[in-house]
Scaffold this motif. Structure first.
Motif, PDB file in Angstrom:
ATOM      1  N   ARG A 135      31.774  48.126  28.280  1.00 45.49           N
ATOM      2  CA  ARG A 135      32.760  47.256  28.921  1.00 45.49           C
ATOM      3  C   ARG A 135      33.334  47.966  30.126  1.00 45.49           C
ATOM      4  O   ARG A 135      33.723  49.125  30.045  1.00 45.49           O
ATOM      5  N   SER A 137      36.307  47.683  32.737  1.00 47.69           N
ATOM      6  CA  SER A 137      37.558  47.004  33.034  1.00 47.69           C
ATOM      7  C   SER A 137      38.620  48.038  33.368  1.00 47.69           C
ATOM      8  O   SER A 137      38.486  49.220  33.053  1.00 47.69           O
ATOM      9  N   SER A 165      40.921  39.061  32.986  1.00 53.15           N
ATOM     10  CA  SER A 165      40.314  38.633  31.724  1.00 53.15           C
ATOM     11  C   SER A 165      41.263  38.769  30.545  1.00 53.15           C
ATOM     12  O   SER A 165      40.847  38.632  29.406  1.00 53.15           O
ATOM     13  N   ARG A 173      44.459  42.790  32.256  1.00 52.50           N
ATOM     14  CA  ARG A 173      43.155  43.461  32.263  1.00 52.50           C
ATOM     15  C   ARG A 173      42.249  42.798  33.300  1.00 52.50           C
ATOM     16  O   ARG A 173      42.210  41.575  33.401  1.00 52.50           O
ATOM     17  N   MET A 175      38.381  42.490  34.449  1.00 54.27           N
ATOM     18  CA  MET A 175      36.973  42.708  34.155  1.00 54.27           C
ATOM     19  C   MET A 175      36.228  42.899  35.472  1.00 54.27           C
ATOM     20  O   MET A 175      36.250  42.030  36.347  1.00 54.27           O
ATOM     21  N   ASP A 179      30.661  44.729  34.794  1.00 54.58           N
ATOM     22  CA  ASP A 179      30.664  44.498  33.352  1.00 54.58           C
ATOM     23  C   ASP A 179      29.444  43.670  32.955  1.00 54.58           C
ATOM     24  O   ASP A 179      29.065  42.734  33.675  1.00 54.58           O
ATOM     25  N   SER A 182      29.818  39.906  33.063  1.00 57.53           N
ATOM     26  CA  SER A 182      30.246  39.301  34.319  1.00 57.53           C
ATOM     27  C   SER A 182      29.102  38.519  34.932  1.00 57.53           C
ATOM     28  O   SER A 182      28.006  39.048  35.143  1.00 57.53           O
TER      29      SER A 182
END
Length: 322
Positions: A135, A137, A165, A173, A175, A179, A182
């Motif tokens: 992830r 972010s 996100s 947060r 993203m 990612d 995405s």
């Protein structure tokens, strides 16, 4: 036992000390007399005796020079220590000034990004990089109390970074485009082709679903297309780059290595048109399926009144009963 004679040394010493004291006192008094004759005598004595005592004054002169040099060295040492302390303070101030200069440059870069005038923004500070192997972010210090909504686009001073996100009271947060989850529609210029930018945990996301890959060249400008309402159109994403395996990717314009400030774009829904009378309606859709049989021209005079009165879907026996 022999008798000691009279001691003459002590009286003579006392007489000599008294005479020397009187001589020195008289010289002192004579030296203080303010008279032209006394001044001439003093000048004659200085000219006669002082040049001959240079050999006696040399050690005193050297000693005085050594003392003066030591004092000068002590002052230089103190000044050197003071300069060192000031230099350490200046080094800390220089580091703070460099950091402020970098922050100022990034904020100015954000202000210089040209976006749609209808889009307003909220600037936030990146608190920490919460990305993992699965992830990508970051966290911002702005949240719902600042009016942040889920799905809004975020940019740094150069280009698009990602989207919101998750929103908390004071944090949110983001993203990133790198990612794996995405997916954003993009537009490639100057060819104007549409594609899908797919994050894959690398710094060069891939381009998928390209209409005509042969028309793309490395260095082509990639912007958000605005399809689907994911992002506002026209936001800079990066440039087309070709990987070693021949796959087309995007070199992101955002500086992912130094994400300190991000601009959250307030994306408003598109305006709905209530009055459609002024719009040109679209052409009717063509019928898909087998062709209908041609309509037969029937003479209205040849149709009987009873048949005309009867509904077309009425059974035959009901028509006969009527």
């Amino acid at each position: 036992m022999a008798r000691k004679g009279p001691d003459y040394v002590a009286p003579v010493r006392r007489i000599l000390v008294a005479l020397l004291t009187l001589l020195l006192l008289s010289i002192f008094l004579f030296w203080q007399i303010d008279s032209p004759r006394a001044e001439r005598i003093r000048s004659m004595v200085i000219d006669r005796f002082v040049p001959g005592f240079e050999w006696a004054m040399a050690p005193v002169t050297r000693l005085s020079r050594m003392v003066a040099g030591f004092e000068s060295y002590a002052r230089l040492y103190e000044q050197n220590q003071e300069l060192r302390r000031e230099l350490q303070k200046m080094s800390s101030w220089k580091e703070a000034a460099v950091q402020l200069e970098q922050e100022n440059a990034k904020l100015l870069a954000q202000n210089s990004v040209r976006i749609d005038p209808a889009l307003t923004s909220v600037s936030g500070v990146v608190l920490t990089d919460s990305g993992t192997a699965f992830r990508q972010s970051v966290l911002l210090n702005v949240g719902s109390r600042d009016g942040i909504l889920d799905g809004w686009a975020t940019m740094d001073g150069l280009g698009l970074v990602g989207r919101i996100s998750g929103v908390g009271e004071t944090t949110s947060r983001v993203m990133l485009l790198t990612d794996p989850s995405s997916r954003i529609p993009v537009n490639i210029l100057p060819s104007g082709q549409n594609a899908l930018l797919t994050g894959d945990n690398t710094s060069f996301p891939a381009l998928d679903f390209i209409e005509s890959p042969e028309n793309l060249r490395p260095g082509d400008r990639v912007t958000s297309s605005g399809d689907g309402g994911v992002f506002p159109p026209g936001l800079l994403v990066g440039q087309v780059a070709q990987a070693s395996d021949g796959r087309l990717r995007v070199r992101l314009a955002a500086d992912y290595g130094r994400l300190e400030f991000l601009r959250v774009l307030r994306s408003h829904p598109s305006e709905r048109l209530a009055d459609t009378g002024l719009l040109i309606p679209p052409p009717p859709a063509e019928f898909i399926g087998p062709p209908l049989p041609p309509a037969m021209d029937v003479d209205p005079a040849a149709v009987k009144p009873d048949e005309a009165a009867a509904p077309p879907d009425a059974p035959a026996d009901e028509q006969s009963n009527d």
